[in-house]
Design a protein around this motif. Structure first.
Motif, PDB file in Angstrom:
ATOM      1  N   GLY A   1      45.828 -42.395 -14.679  1.00 19.24           N
ATOM      2  CA  GLY A   1      45.281 -43.353 -14.874  1.00 19.24           C
ATOM      3  C   GLY A   1      45.835 -44.487 -14.648  1.00 19.24           C
ATOM      4  N   TYR A   2      46.510 -44.838 -13.681  1.00 14.33           N
ATOM      5  CA  TYR A   2      47.730 -45.448 -13.116  1.00 14.33           C
ATOM      6  C   TYR A   2      46.989 -45.514 -12.146  1.00 14.33           C
ATOM      7  N   VAL A   3      46.473 -44.719 -11.338  1.00 13.82           N
ATOM      8  CA  VAL A   3      45.633 -44.691 -10.172  1.00 13.82           C
ATOM      9  C   VAL A   3      44.613 -45.220 -10.360  1.00 13.82           C
ATOM     10  N   GLY A   4      44.018 -44.908 -11.483  1.00 12.63           N
ATOM     11  CA  GLY A   4      42.612 -46.251 -11.876  1.00 12.63           C
ATOM     12  C   GLY A   4      42.373 -46.985 -12.485  1.00 12.63           C
ATOM     13  N   GLU A   5      44.323 -47.587 -12.605  1.00 13.81           N
ATOM     14  CA  GLU A   5      43.670 -49.127 -12.840  1.00 13.81           C
ATOM     15  C   GLU A   5      43.031 -50.233 -12.233  1.00 13.81           C
ATOM     16  N   PRO A   6      42.908 -51.159 -12.067  1.00 12.80           N
ATOM     17  CA  PRO A   6      42.751 -52.497 -10.279  1.00 12.80           C
ATOM     18  C   PRO A   6      42.937 -52.596 -10.806  1.00 12.80           C
ATOM     19  N   ASN A   7      43.326 -52.757  -8.708  1.00 14.13           N
ATOM     20  CA  ASN A   7      44.091 -52.871  -7.942  1.00 14.13           C
ATOM     21  C   ASN A   7      44.562 -54.275  -8.020  1.00 14.13           C
ATOM     22  N   ARG A   8      46.341 -54.003  -7.734  1.00 11.12           N
ATOM     23  CA  ARG A   8      47.130 -55.447  -8.406  1.00 11.12           C
ATOM     24  C   ARG A   8      48.056 -56.158  -6.399  1.00 11.12           C
ATOM     25  N   TYR A   9      48.104 -56.929  -5.828  1.00 11.64           N
ATOM     26  CA  TYR A   9      48.370 -57.186  -5.248  1.00 11.64           C
ATOM     27  C   TYR A   9      49.949 -58.477  -5.119  1.00 11.64           C
ATOM     28  N   TYR A  10      51.066 -57.492  -4.552  1.00 12.10           N
ATOM     29  CA  TYR A  10      52.009 -58.290  -4.311  1.00 12.10           C
ATOM     30  C   TYR A  10      52.129 -59.916  -4.658  1.00 12.10           C
ATOM     31  N   THR A  11      51.090 -60.699  -3.877  1.00 14.29           N
ATOM     32  CA  THR A  11      50.825 -61.737  -4.128  1.00 14.29           C
ATOM     33  C   THR A  11      50.608 -62.064  -5.429  1.00 14.29           C
ATOM     34  N   GLU A  12      50.125 -61.383  -6.073  1.00 12.77           N
ATOM     35  CA  GLU A  12      50.082 -61.998  -7.892  1.00 12.77           C
ATOM     36  C   GLU A  12      51.773 -62.106  -8.553  1.00 12.77           C
ATOM     37  N   PHE A  13      52.783 -61.266  -8.192  1.00 16.15           N
ATOM     38  CA  PHE A  13      53.720 -61.944  -8.229  1.00 16.15           C
ATOM     39  C   PHE A  13      54.571 -62.818  -7.645  1.00 16.15           C
ATOM     40  N   PRO A  14      55.804 -63.489  -8.375  1.00 16.69           N
ATOM     41  CA  PRO A  14      56.894 -64.191  -7.444  1.00 16.69           C
ATOM     42  C   PRO A  14      57.250 -63.323  -6.662  1.00 16.69           C
ATOM     43  N   ASN A  15      57.581 -64.355  -5.426  1.00 14.80           N
ATOM     44  CA  ASN A  15      57.739 -62.625  -3.717  1.00 14.80           C
ATOM     45  C   ASN A  15      58.681 -64.280  -3.242  1.00 14.80           C
ATOM     46  N   TRP A  16      59.265 -63.853  -2.497  1.00 11.31           N
ATOM     47  CA  TRP A  16      59.632 -64.319  -1.229  1.00 11.31           C
ATOM     48  C   TRP A  16      58.997 -65.495   0.060  1.00 11.31           C
ATOM     49  N   ASP A  17      57.866 -65.483  -0.355  1.00  8.79           N
ATOM     50  CA  ASP A  17      57.083 -65.679   1.013  1.00  8.79           C
ATOM     51  C   ASP A  17      57.127 -66.894   1.594  1.00  8.79           C
ATOM     52  N   SER A  18      57.383 -67.652   0.561  1.00  6.42           N
ATOM     53  CA  SER A  18      57.257 -69.544   0.969  1.00  6.42           C
ATOM     54  C   SER A  18      58.248 -69.793   1.425  1.00  6.42           C
ATOM     55  N   ARG A  19      59.611 -69.297   0.631  1.00  3.26           N
ATOM     56  CA  ARG A  19      60.483 -69.412   1.816  1.00  3.26           C
ATOM     57  C   ARG A  19      61.196 -68.471   2.640  1.00  3.26           C
ATOM     58  N   ARG A  20      60.529 -66.965   2.757  1.00  4.98           N
ATOM     59  CA  ARG A  20      60.289 -66.385   4.599  1.00  4.98           C
ATOM     60  C   ARG A  20      59.590 -67.564   5.422  1.00  4.98           C
ATOM     61  N   ALA A  21      58.301 -68.093   4.844  1.00  2.00           N
ATOM     62  CA  ALA A  21      57.544 -69.249   5.998  1.00  2.00           C
ATOM     63  C   ALA A  21      58.600 -70.445   6.066  1.00  2.00           C
ATOM     64  N   LEU A  22      59.605 -71.018   5.959  1.00  5.10           N
ATOM     65  CA  LEU A  22      60.081 -72.301   6.014  1.00  5.10           C
ATOM     66  C   LEU A  22      61.081 -71.637   7.104  1.00  5.10           C
ATOM     67  N   VAL A  23      61.948 -69.919   6.723  1.00  5.91           N
ATOM     68  CA  VAL A  23      62.624 -69.756   7.690  1.00  5.91           C
ATOM     69  C   VAL A  23      62.307 -69.306   8.729  1.00  5.91           C
ATOM     70  N   LYS A  24      61.087 -69.146   8.491  1.00  7.02           N
ATOM     71  CA  LYS A  24      60.185 -68.340  10.187  1.00  7.02           C
ATOM     72  C   LYS A  24      59.501 -69.794  11.030  1.00  7.02           C
ATOM     73  N   HIS A  25      59.565 -70.889  10.496  1.00  5.65           N
ATOM     74  CA  HIS A  25      58.974 -72.247  10.775  1.00  5.65           C
ATOM     75  C   HIS A  25      60.631 -72.999  11.754  1.00  5.65           C
ATOM     76  N   ALA A  26      61.519 -72.394  10.888  1.00  5.05           N
ATOM     77  CA  ALA A  26      63.486 -72.957  11.808  1.00  5.05           C
ATOM     78  C   ALA A  26      63.366 -71.647  12.941  1.00  5.05           C
ATOM     79  N   GLN A  27      63.061 -71.198  12.765  1.00  7.15           N
ATOM     80  CA  GLN A  27      63.350 -70.079  13.908  1.00  7.15           C
ATOM     81  C   GLN A  27      62.428 -70.226  15.362  1.00  7.15           C
TER      82      GLN A  27
END
Length: 380
Positions: free
Chosen positions: A339-365
């Protein structure tokens, strides 16, 4: 997401199952171009690489003087980490060897770890993750329906590895990751295993208890505290020498270590996740990234990779047995699992994540890199 015509790279075996892939006029993919321009210059299986690593070894030994250990080696029992442990003996290092048991070790993995440790004469420090918490977290990920089900295991591994480094005042963490066999990564298939924000968000929504014993690495620790304030450095020694899976396996079998037959066969969870869950639910075949890496490093040809891809991911009886074991260990029914395998797919971006913070660090680097005139990468 709009679909596009199927296409496979003319050089490697990556295809449009990676939503972010792009192709040039000759049909060569973006992964190949990244390898040529970014990763290949960092891969030094030559005399210069040997010289650079010899200098780094002198630095590790010098900073480790007066301490019980001069580096950390994480040992999973897999090919890369096992081979790295052998090399550390040759280099006359004094590593603190750490194994993190998340509850899914195969019997062969346990035996291989014992063989490596006994041969090398190391003391092994094993961290056993609290099973009720690990089970709760892994069930939360199954219910979330995201692609990277390996995050709970991977995050626990690194969080505990770095905690040992802090507790023992060790600055260098030696990892078996390498460009020769792991240069191709499909970022669209998964979020970062180090993203504690995403991990906690998924557990908060789908978990049933609290994570009191499960260790995490915060964004601050990963990008600021560990690498900058505490001066810890992750190193990938296998990038500084001729390396290939067969080279490693040939050496390891001399001490009684036995191969798994497939990548990440040391974990029964990862085996089912990569060879059934991902291709069945998302259409992602992780063999493509692995085989493409080997093509780019010259380990195999594309024709050889295509023959591997033509083989079935699972023997039917073996799959049935693995699903039964998986469900029993997580205390769910096989009907619930499918049932879990057959449920609609979700992506990590649908949940709070660190992507925006990580982008700032990468820009600083990038900014610092331009000012210094060199590539800057600082993180744990």
């Amino acid at each position: 997401m709009t679909s596009r015509p199927y296409q496979m790279c003319t050089r490697c075996v990556m295809d449009t199952s990676d939503a972010d892939i792009s192709f040039d006029a000759d049909g060569v993919c973006s992964h190949c171009h990244k390898f040529d321009t970014v990763q290949r210059p960092q891969w030094r299986p030559d005399e210069e690489g040997a010289r650079l690593w010899a200098a780094k070894l002198d630095e590790i030994r010098a900073k480790g003087q007066g301490k019980e250990y001069d580096c950390i080696v994480g040992l999973s029992g897999g090919v890369d980490s096992s081979y790295l442990a052998l090399k550390a003996v040759e280099w006359k290092l004094r590593p603190l060897v750490v194994h993190v048991d998340a509850g899914w070790n195969s019997e062969l993995a346990t035996a291989n770890i014992e063989r490596v440790v006994k041969h090398c004469g190391y003391d092994l420090h094993t961290v056993v993750i609290d099973w009720p918490e690990m089970r709760d977290l892994q069930l939360a990920y199954l219910k979330a329906g995201v692609a990277n089900q390996d995050v709970p295991q991977d995050h626990a591994f690194f969080a505990n590895l770095y905690r040992f480094a802090i507790d023992n005042d060790v600055k260098y963490i030696l990892a078996g990751g390498n460009i020769a066999s792991e240069s191709v990564i499909a970022s669209s298939w998964e979020g970062s295993a180090m993203d504690a924000i995403g991990l906690k968000a998924i557990h908060s929504r789908y978990g049933s208890g609290k994570l009191k014993k499960y260790r995490t690495i915060s964004f601050f620790d990963y990008y600021i505290n560990y690498p900058i304030l505490k001066g810890m450095r992750p190193l990938r020694p296998l990038n500084f020498m001729p390396y290939g899976k067969q080279i490693a396996i040939d050496e390891l079998t001399k001490i009684g270590w036995r191969p798994y037959g497939r990548k990440h066969g040391e974990s029964r969870f990862t085996k089912l996740f990569q060879n059934y869950y991902l291709p069945t639910k998302f259409g992602y075949d992780k063999r493509r990234t692995h085989l493409s890496s080997l093509i780019l490093s010259g380990d195999i040809t594309k024709d050889e990779a295509m023959k591997d891809l033509a083989k079935p991911l699972y023997d039917a009886a073996e799959l049935e047995s693995d699903i039964r074991y998986f469900c029993k260990k997580l205390n769910i029914t096989e009907i619930e699992f499918h049932g879990y395998v057959g449920e609609p797919n979700r992506y990590y971006t649908e949940f709070p994540n660190w992507d925006s913070r990580r982008a700032l660090v990468k820009h600083a680097q990038d900014v610092v890199g331009r000012l210094l005139g060199k590539h800057v990468t600082v993180y744990s």
